[in-house]
Design a protein around this motif. Sequence first.
Motif, PDB file in Angstrom:
ATOM      1  N   LEU A 112      -5.718   4.679 -17.271  1.00 16.02           N
ATOM      2  CA  LEU A 112      -6.201   4.968 -15.915  1.00 16.02           C
ATOM      3  C   LEU A 112      -7.365   4.053 -15.543  1.00 16.02           C
ATOM      4  CD1 LEU A 112      -5.953   8.860 -15.853  1.00 16.02           C
ATOM      5  CD2 LEU A 112      -4.377   7.178 -14.862  1.00 16.02           C
ATOM      6  N   SER A 113      -8.177   3.670 -16.523  1.00 16.79           N
ATOM      7  CA  SER A 113      -9.253   2.717 -16.258  1.00 16.79           C
ATOM      8  C   SER A 113      -8.676   1.369 -15.826  1.00 16.79           C
ATOM      9  CB  SER A 113     -10.118   2.549 -17.508  1.00 16.79           C
ATOM     10  OG  SER A 113     -11.053   1.506 -17.346  1.00 16.79           O
ATOM     11  N   GLN A 114      -7.594   0.932 -16.494  1.00 19.81           N
ATOM     12  CA  GLN A 114      -6.954  -0.329 -16.110  1.00 19.81           C
ATOM     13  C   GLN A 114      -6.279  -0.196 -14.747  1.00 19.81           C
ATOM     14  OE1 GLN A 114      -5.103  -2.799 -19.366  1.00 19.81           O
ATOM     15  NE2 GLN A 114      -5.191  -0.824 -20.403  1.00 19.81           N
ATOM     16  N   ALA A 115      -5.742   0.978 -14.456  1.00 22.77           N
ATOM     17  CA  ALA A 115      -5.144   1.202 -13.135  1.00 22.77           C
ATOM     18  C   ALA A 115      -6.200   1.094 -12.047  1.00 22.77           C
ATOM     19  CB  ALA A 115      -4.462   2.565 -13.084  1.00 22.77           C
ATOM     20  N   ALA A 116      -7.411   1.587 -12.335  1.00 23.32           N
ATOM     21  CA  ALA A 116      -8.508   1.481 -11.364  1.00 23.32           C
ATOM     22  C   ALA A 116      -8.870   0.017 -11.120  1.00 23.32           C
ATOM     23  CB  ALA A 116      -9.724   2.254 -11.867  1.00 23.32           C
ATOM     24  N   GLU A 117      -8.894  -0.780 -12.187  1.00 20.09           N
ATOM     25  CA  GLU A 117      -9.177  -2.217 -12.023  1.00 20.09           C
ATOM     26  C   GLU A 117      -8.091  -2.884 -11.187  1.00 20.09           C
ATOM     27  OE1 GLU A 117      -9.791  -4.118 -15.766  1.00 20.09           O
ATOM     28  OE2 GLU A 117     -11.205  -2.595 -16.478  1.00 20.09           O
TER      29      GLU A 117
ATOM     30  N   GLY B  18       0.791  -1.219   0.000  1.00 23.65           N
ATOM     31  CA  GLY B  18       0.000   0.000   0.000  1.00 23.65           C
ATOM     32  C   GLY B  18       0.826   1.272   0.000  1.00 23.65           C
ATOM     33  N   ARG B  19       2.143   1.154  -0.189  1.00 21.95           N
ATOM     34  CA  ARG B  19       2.999   2.341  -0.235  1.00 21.95           C
ATOM     35  C   ARG B  19       2.950   3.012  -1.601  1.00 21.95           C
ATOM     36  NH1 ARG B  19       6.530  -1.457   1.948  1.00 21.95           N
ATOM     37  NH2 ARG B  19       7.812  -1.385   0.052  1.00 21.95           N
ATOM     38  N   LEU B  20       2.353   2.318  -2.556  1.00 22.75           N
ATOM     39  CA  LEU B  20       2.269   2.797  -3.928  1.00 22.75           C
ATOM     40  C   LEU B  20       0.933   2.348  -4.495  1.00 22.75           C
ATOM     41  CD1 LEU B  20       4.264   4.261  -5.894  1.00 22.75           C
ATOM     42  CD2 LEU B  20       4.926   2.000  -6.728  1.00 22.75           C
ATOM     43  N   THR B  21       0.377   3.134  -5.400  1.00 21.90           N
ATOM     44  CA  THR B  21      -0.887   2.768  -6.028  1.00 21.90           C
ATOM     45  C   THR B  21      -0.683   2.525  -7.520  1.00 21.90           C
ATOM     46  OG1 THR B  21      -1.511   5.028  -6.628  1.00 21.90           O
ATOM     47  CG2 THR B  21      -2.117   4.254  -4.394  1.00 21.90           C
ATOM     48  N   PRO B  22      -1.529   1.705  -8.143  1.00 26.09           N
ATOM     49  CA  PRO B  22      -1.430   1.515  -9.590  1.00 26.09           C
ATOM     50  C   PRO B  22      -1.537   2.823 -10.366  1.00 26.09           C
ATOM     51  CG  PRO B  22      -2.790  -0.209  -8.641  1.00 26.09           C
ATOM     52  CD  PRO B  22      -2.516   0.775  -7.543  1.00 26.09           C
ATOM     53  N   HIS B  23      -2.374   3.762  -9.866  1.00 28.14           N
ATOM     54  CA  HIS B  23      -2.481   5.052 -10.542  1.00 28.14           C
ATOM     55  C   HIS B  23      -1.132   5.782 -10.541  1.00 28.14           C
ATOM     56  CE1 HIS B  23      -6.884   4.563 -10.234  1.00 28.14           C
ATOM     57  NE2 HIS B  23      -6.901   5.393 -11.264  1.00 28.14           N
TER      58      HIS B  23
END
Length: 471
Positions: A52-57, A17-22
Amino acid sequence: MSVARSILATRTALHAGRLTPHAVIDSALTAISQQNPTCNALVHVASESHLLSQAAEATERYRSGTPRALEGIPVAIKDNFVTSDMPTTCASAVLGGYCSPFDATAVRLLREAGAIVVGKANMDEFGMGSFNTNSAHGAAVQPGGEGRVAGGSSGGSAVAVKTGMALAAIGSDTGGSVRLPAAYCGVVGLKPSYGSISRFGLVPYANSLDTVGVLANNVADAALLHDILSHPDPNDMTCLPAPPTTKRNPRRPLTIGVPAEYNQAQLDPAVRETWSRALTAFEAAGADVVPVHLPSTVPALAAYYVLAPAEAASNLAKYDGVRYGKPRDAFGDEVVRRVLVGTFALSAGAHESYYIHAQRLRRQVVGEFTAAFTEVDAMVCPAALTAQAPTIDEVKHPKSGDSAYVTDVFTVPASLAGLPAVVVPAWDGVGLQVLGKWGDAAMVLDVAERLERMVVMGDDAGVDGEGWAEF
């Protein structure tokens, strides 16, 4: 937290959780916007909204505890792998705007593992070139403004990884097209054993030589991608399971072979010095370093430049403007040159003297490697004649007419024999190559990782504990 240039480190940060896909995708998009206008590494870029849609998934999968092996990791795809959501042009005007109805198997496996495809990477047209200057989209060059070429034909893939546009990329290697760009750009480039990764959906150049390869920033990342991609595929009859890895006797040291024929007069002194340093470091770490002989090394280059064009002439015959391709667009000069060479080699008057003779030379190369690998576990040698890539001007105005083809002299033999090979950036950025037996990617990657450790941590850091007995 900034995004690391490592898949494994990025994945650890995403899990924690130190980094996000976004954030990971934002970093890739920033690199693309800043670097791609000058480097020309990506010729097709996915839309920001799609990424960004794929990052949200991917974010949802991390939240639910179901992330896949490459969840949220940005990757680039060489422009000769078909993709259903972006054009596949093979850097040729003949295929301008072509879109496939399906993904290549390698692309599908990456997506199924959670990877996010940021774009299609520049290349030499249909894979024909050593510098990535034979492209309908223009040359791919290295960052820094010196005008140094990226290497070919997978130059766009190498630059995308080097600049952070992607954390990994796939390319194709027919005679060195993954390994040369890796050596020139300072990244890791793996050409696995012929047939270990499906070529279904890879637009062919030379069927008996084409191999799907990977580019990454470190050996561990390359090994991860190799594991994800190495699966039998009924759509590719040459894609077969590798044989069980032969276990080395742990009571004897690892034996590193040094191909004497690779120590050529035109070898850059900086490359020779780095090669010597690596061999000394392996010896200091407890390995046996012994000479091996591959007398067909130089003739292998001539054999390759008969066999590959011959297969290309057959493969490209369908791009006639009726079945495939645009009728008013022509192939580039290098493609025309190789198709003509291949057509001549297959003609009735030349078939025996050129094509059949080249096949005999190929068998000699295979036999020499087979004999050598009865004595050694792996070989370590240079990947390129020079420490630095040439500039575009040097490519356009070479000192000798054959210099572009001589560039492949250290990479072609492993291609002819179908062997696994990985390039590692060593001291001063010089790319060194580790070769192994067919099907034994594990040994090649392990030796490469030890070389990488020596470079990063010091010349004596290649072993731990009981040393080479760990293999």
